[in-house]
Scaffold this active site. Structure first.
Site, PDB file in Angstrom:
ATOM      1  N   ALA A   1      -5.813  10.012   8.356  1.00  0.00           N
ATOM      2  CA  ALA A   1      -4.486  10.093   7.748  1.00  0.00           C
ATOM      3  C   ALA A   1      -3.364  10.279   8.785  1.00  0.00           C
ATOM      4  CB  ALA A   1      -4.469  11.218   6.711  1.00  0.00           C
TER       5      ALA A   1
ATOM      6  N   ASP B   1      -5.565   2.487   8.265  1.00  0.00           N
ATOM      7  CA  ASP B   1      -6.976   2.096   8.326  1.00  0.00           C
ATOM      8  C   ASP B   1      -7.186   0.602   8.523  1.00  0.00           C
ATOM      9  OD1 ASP B   1      -7.592   4.700   7.853  1.00  0.00           O
ATOM     10  OD2 ASP B   1      -8.782   4.343   6.040  1.00  0.00           O
TER      11      ASP B   1
ATOM     12  N   GLY C   1      -0.239   4.172   0.477  1.00  0.00           N
ATOM     13  CA  GLY C   1      -1.152   5.147   1.064  1.00  0.00           C
ATOM     14  C   GLY C   1      -0.389   6.043   2.026  1.00  0.00           C
ATOM     15  N   PHE C   2      -1.139   6.724   2.881  1.00  0.00           N
ATOM     16  CA  PHE C   2      -0.500   7.644   3.833  1.00  0.00           C
ATOM     17  C   PHE C   2       0.504   6.915   4.715  1.00  0.00           C
ATOM     18  CE2 PHE C   2      -4.212  10.162   2.781  1.00  0.00           C
ATOM     19  CZ  PHE C   2      -3.657  11.420   2.705  1.00  0.00           C
ATOM     20  N   GLY C   3       0.125   5.719   5.182  1.00  0.00           N
ATOM     21  CA  GLY C   3       1.000   4.973   6.075  1.00  0.00           C
ATOM     22  C   GLY C   3       2.189   4.377   5.342  1.00  0.00           C
TER      23      GLY C   3
ATOM     24  N   GLY D   1       0.817  -1.214   0.000  1.00  0.00           N
ATOM     25  CA  GLY D   1       0.000   0.000   0.000  1.00  0.00           C
ATOM     26  C   GLY D   1       0.846   1.258   0.000  1.00  0.00           C
TER      27      GLY D   1
ATOM     28  N   GLU E   1     -18.354  17.734   3.489  1.00  0.00           N
ATOM     29  CA  GLU E   1     -17.463  18.387   2.521  1.00  0.00           C
ATOM     30  C   GLU E   1     -18.010  18.232   1.105  1.00  0.00           C
ATOM     31  OE1 GLU E   1     -13.614  16.646   3.453  1.00  0.00           O
ATOM     32  OE2 GLU E   1     -13.319  18.064   5.102  1.00  0.00           O
TER      33      GLU E   1
END
Ligand SMILES: Cc1cc2nc3c(=O)[nH]c(=O)nc-3n(C[C@H](O)[C@H](O)[C@H](O)COP(=O)(O)OP(=O)(O)OC[C@H]3O[C@@H](n4cnc5c(N)ncnc54)[C@H](O)[C@@H]3O)c2cc1C
Length: 415
Positions: A313, A298, A10-12, A8, A167
């Protein structure tokens, strides 16, 4: 060299790889996409505020200057724990000494009939582009067939009044009433378009202070968004939505912003899972019984009080940094340390010059100051300088001109 495989980008995952700079390991970041997705701004792609590429830098490009990181495009399907190999769909397995699982979440439709087939989730870049295409197409269709308006072509229902729902509602209302009104002047009565938020709880932004919740509600209502609190969607069809209690709303669009669950990869690993299918981890984020493997972000269930850390995040990023430090310590024969999350607050934007921010020590902001804080923080966290500049340019242009850029109905193939 020891091999670190990170599932991943992703952010991590990105944070793990970045913080292994200079450490004598070979890092391979695996992702099914060749780009990182900045999910907090997906709603802006869906509402024609930003280009898809603005929120999704190519992963290979992010590591041009870090020699110990390689990228592999592939979809992880499971792990051979005994031989320490990660299985990839249609590729040879990848051997590892350390594994980091950061595959994020997927949409949870909570078994609502028709939701998986007909609702528009907002979780991937493809989701955001699909939603933008669909919204713009409905306006084009309503212009050529005005009777479609009564059928719900211009009614946009958003399920979920959390930050994503709020949002999206604010941005969609702005797109419709400030921009599409001009695009379709004289040919379509855009004022008939409706944005409706359906939230099952008695307030929006459940995790926020009541004053922030009130601010979000008042602001959305003042921007022509209908907010239905204490209402629940019980069925979804292509052109109508049924609420619990039997009420039917004619709408061609249902945006699903109601919840997530762990990526199904968690279930394929044969490890303990907690609420929402998340991988239960030890205090140092390692997977019980597999000290060489970690789960972050997540997909991880990190115990906190009676529950788990939120799926945000900053949680994923701090976990990524912690795991990089753990791997480094392991190489140097150091001791494992527990992960400590530092909560720096939460924010949600509601639209132009409107947001709420809740910071440490009970500090709360709303309206324009919160909006500027939100803009600054998101700009800071967008990966890649080119993307940062592009986002800033788009925001500046939209703010000054009340115009939006990418209003394209873009298909991967010609119709
Ligand atoms: C619409 C939306 C708005 C949000 N807004 C905010 C916000 O304002 N503030 C905030 O803090 N948080 C927000 N979040 C939550 C935040 O984006 C997540 O908490 C964060 O992305 C989690 O990071 P992660 O590294 O765990 O996973 P992700 O960032 O989701 O990354 C997971 C990566 O794994 C890849 N992947 C998945 N499965 C596989 C597989 N089988 N094989 C290979 N690769 C795989 C994916 O392609 C993805 O790149 C939002 C989320 C969404 C969906």
């Amino acid at each position: 060299l020891k091999r670190v495989v990170v599932v991943g980008a992703g952010f991590g995952g990105l944070e793990v790889a970045t913080h292994l700079r200079g450490v004598p390991v070979e890092v391979t970041v695996v992702d099914r996409n060749n780009f990182h997705t900045f999910q907090p701004l997906l709603y802006q792609v869906a509402t024609a505020g930003l280009n898809a590429a603005d929120v999704a830098p190519a992963v290979r490009g992010l590591f041009h200057r870090q020699a110990n990181v390689a990228f592999r495009r592939g979809s992880a399907t499971g792990v051979d724990w005994e031989n320490r190999r990660l299985f990839l769909a249609e590729q040879d397995p990848l051997p590892f000494d350390h594994l980091v699982v950061g595959a994020g979440s997927v949409t949870n439709f909570f078994g609502v009939p028709g939701a998986a087939e007909h609702a528009f989730p907002l979780y991937t870049l493809a989701d955001a582009t699909r939603l933008r295409n669909h919204v713009l197409e409905r306006f084009e269709a309503a212009e050529s067939h005005p009777d479609l308006v009564a059928d719900g072509a211009l009614t946009f229902v958003i399920v979920g009044g959390g930050p994503t729902g709020v949002e999206t509602a604010g941005a969609l209302a702005e797109l419709i009433h400030a921009v599409l009104r001009k695009d379709f002047r004289g040919t379509l009565d855009v004022a008939r378009a409706q944005v409706v938020v359906v939230e099952m709880e008695p307030a929006l932004l459940g995790a926020f202070h009541p004053a922030s919740q009130r601010h979000a509600l008042d602001t959305l209502r003042s921007r022509r968004v209908e907010v239905r609190l204490g209402a629940r969607v019980s069925a979804v069809e292509p052109t109508r939505i049924t609420l619990a209690g039997g009420e039917i709303i004619s709408a061609h669009t249902l945006i699903w912003a109601a919840g997530v669950q762990a990526n199904p990869l968690a279930g394929a690993l044969g490890v303990a899972q907690g609420r929402g299918g998340r991988i239960v981890v030890d205090a140092d984020l390692s997977i019980p019984g597999h000290p060489e493997a970690y789960a972050i972000g997540d997909i991880a269930h990190v115990a906190a009080g009676d529950g788990a850390l939120p799926q945000l995040a900053p949680v994923a990023m701090q976990a990524g940094r912690h795991v990089a430090a753990q791997i480094k310590a392991d190489l140097e024969g150091g001791r494992s340390k527990p992960f400590r999350y530092v909560d720096k607050g939460t924010m949600a934007t509601i639209g132009r010059r409107a947001a709420v921010a809740e910071l440490p020590h009970g500090l709360r902001l709303s309206g324009t100051p919160a909006w500027f804080a939100w803009l600054g923080l998101h700009l800071l966290y967008v990966a890649g300088n080119r993307n940062r500049l592009s986002v800033l340019l788009n925001w500046g242009w939209s703010y000054l001109t009340w115009d939006r850029g990418p209003r394209l109905i873009l298909r991967s193939e010609e119709p």
